[in-house]
Structures are given as C-alpha cells and as structure tokens.
Design a protein around this motif. Structure first.
Motif, PDB file in Angstrom:
ATOM      1  N   PRO A  29       0.789  -1.228   0.000  1.00 26.45           N
ATOM      2  CA  PRO A  29       0.000   0.000   0.000  1.00 26.45           C
ATOM      3  C   PRO A  29       0.825   1.284   0.000  1.00 26.45           C
ATOM      4  O   PRO A  29       0.404   2.278  -0.578  1.00 26.45           O
ATOM      5  N   ALA A  30       1.996   1.256   0.611  1.00 24.60           N
ATOM      6  CA  ALA A  30       2.816   2.478   0.660  1.00 24.60           C
ATOM      7  C   ALA A  30       3.233   2.941  -0.730  1.00 24.60           C
ATOM      8  O   ALA A  30       3.370   4.140  -0.979  1.00 24.60           O
ATOM      9  N   ASP A  31       3.424   2.003  -1.643  1.00 21.79           N
ATOM     10  CA  ASP A  31       3.806   2.340  -3.021  1.00 21.79           C
ATOM     11  C   ASP A  31       2.615   2.409  -3.971  1.00 21.79           C
ATOM     12  O   ASP A  31       2.794   2.662  -5.163  1.00 21.79           O
ATOM     13  N   ALA A  32       1.410   2.154  -3.460  1.00 21.43           N
ATOM     14  CA  ALA A  32       0.252   2.042  -4.352  1.00 21.43           C
ATOM     15  C   ALA A  32      -0.938   2.865  -3.868  1.00 21.43           C
ATOM     16  O   ALA A  32      -2.086   2.452  -4.006  1.00 21.43           O
ATOM     17  N   CYS A  33      -0.679   4.006  -3.293  1.00 20.03           N
ATOM     18  CA  CYS A  33      -1.739   4.940  -2.887  1.00 20.03           C
ATOM     19  C   CYS A  33      -2.724   4.356  -1.874  1.00 20.03           C
ATOM     20  O   CYS A  33      -3.921   4.629  -1.927  1.00 20.03           O
ATOM     21  N   GLY A  34      -2.258   3.486  -0.992  1.00 19.81           N
ATOM     22  CA  GLY A  34      -3.091   3.020   0.106  1.00 19.81           C
ATOM     23  C   GLY A  34      -3.719   1.647  -0.022  1.00 19.81           C
ATOM     24  O   GLY A  34      -4.268   1.140   0.944  1.00 19.81           O
TER      25      GLY A  34
END
Length: 144
Positions: A131-136
């Motif tokens: 999620p940190a690299d994929a907008c949540g």
C-alpha cells in the motif's frame, strides 16, 4: 473508474465528463477486488445479493464472488495478512487491494523494479506491491 459488471459505466463516464469531473474512462475489472471485513461471510453475502452471484468459501476467512470478469474476494483481517504479509490493514470494512491480469509476471516485476517499486512474491503465483507504493491499497498482479 473500474466497472464491475455495470452496463451503465459508459453512460456514467459521459455524465461525469459533461459535468467537468476529472475521471478516466471506465476500465473493466480484469482480476480481483479485495475487501477486508471482520465478518467476511456476512459481508460476502451482502455483495452476493448486490451482484446476484454466489459467495463461495475460498480459504479460511475468505469468500470469493465470481463476476463476469474477475471476482470480489471478501477477507477477514487474518486472511488478508496471508495475501499481503506485513501490509497495514485500514479500518474494516474497506477495500484493501486490487488484482490485475498481466501478460508476464517477469516483465511486470522488471518494470516495477526499474521504477524503484518494491515487489513481493504473493499467493496464487502472483506478485504484489504494498500500500505504501500504491496509494493506500495493495496491487496484485497475476499471470493467467
């Protein structure tokens, strides 16, 4: 906009554009949407009624609803931890991930890595981005 079996997606898109809403054209779901809920069975039952499909148990704490294209997987927080270990789970019930069909896992992994995105091996021969690299929300990639 992701269309999940919605015949009116094109009409909705046209109306959004007419009103000046900045939205991309609808895209068909190609694999899975993951929803996390403490009571996955009850939540899956509600989705089953909504989408007029059966909710089938897929694993411990996980229910799968097959759609015309792709599926909805309703998972408990413990089951989601099996899909995306160490990924934070937002307060349920909430969407936690989207799965995409790709032509090549190796090429997808290479492309993401070349852009500095951390990629992890996942379930069902897939890979995922946290999620940190994929907008949540976690992004899963599957080669079908």
């Amino acid at each position: 906009m992701i269309a999940i079996g919605c015949d009116a997606a094109d009409a909705a898109y046209a109306e959004f554009k007419r009103r000046g809403v900045p939205v991309e054209a609808p895209r068909r779901l190609e694999r899975d949407v993951f929803v996390c809920a403490p009571d996955a069975r009850t939540t899956a039952g509600k989705f089953a009624s909504l989408f007029e499909t059966a909710a089938e148990p897929a694993a411990e704490g996980e229910w799968r609803l097959a759609l015309a294209r792709g599926s909805i997987r309703v998972v408990t927080p413990a089951a989601w931890a099996q899909w995306a270990p160490a990924a934070p789970t937002p307060p349920p019930p909430s969407p936690v991930g989207i799965g995409f069909r790709v032509a090549s896992i190796a090429a997808t992994r290479s492309l993401l890595a070349s852009r500095g995105v951390e990629v992890s091996d996942g379930r069902d021969r897939g890979i995922w981005v946290g999620p940190a690299d994929a907008c949540g929300a976690a992004l899963y990639f599957f080669e079908d």
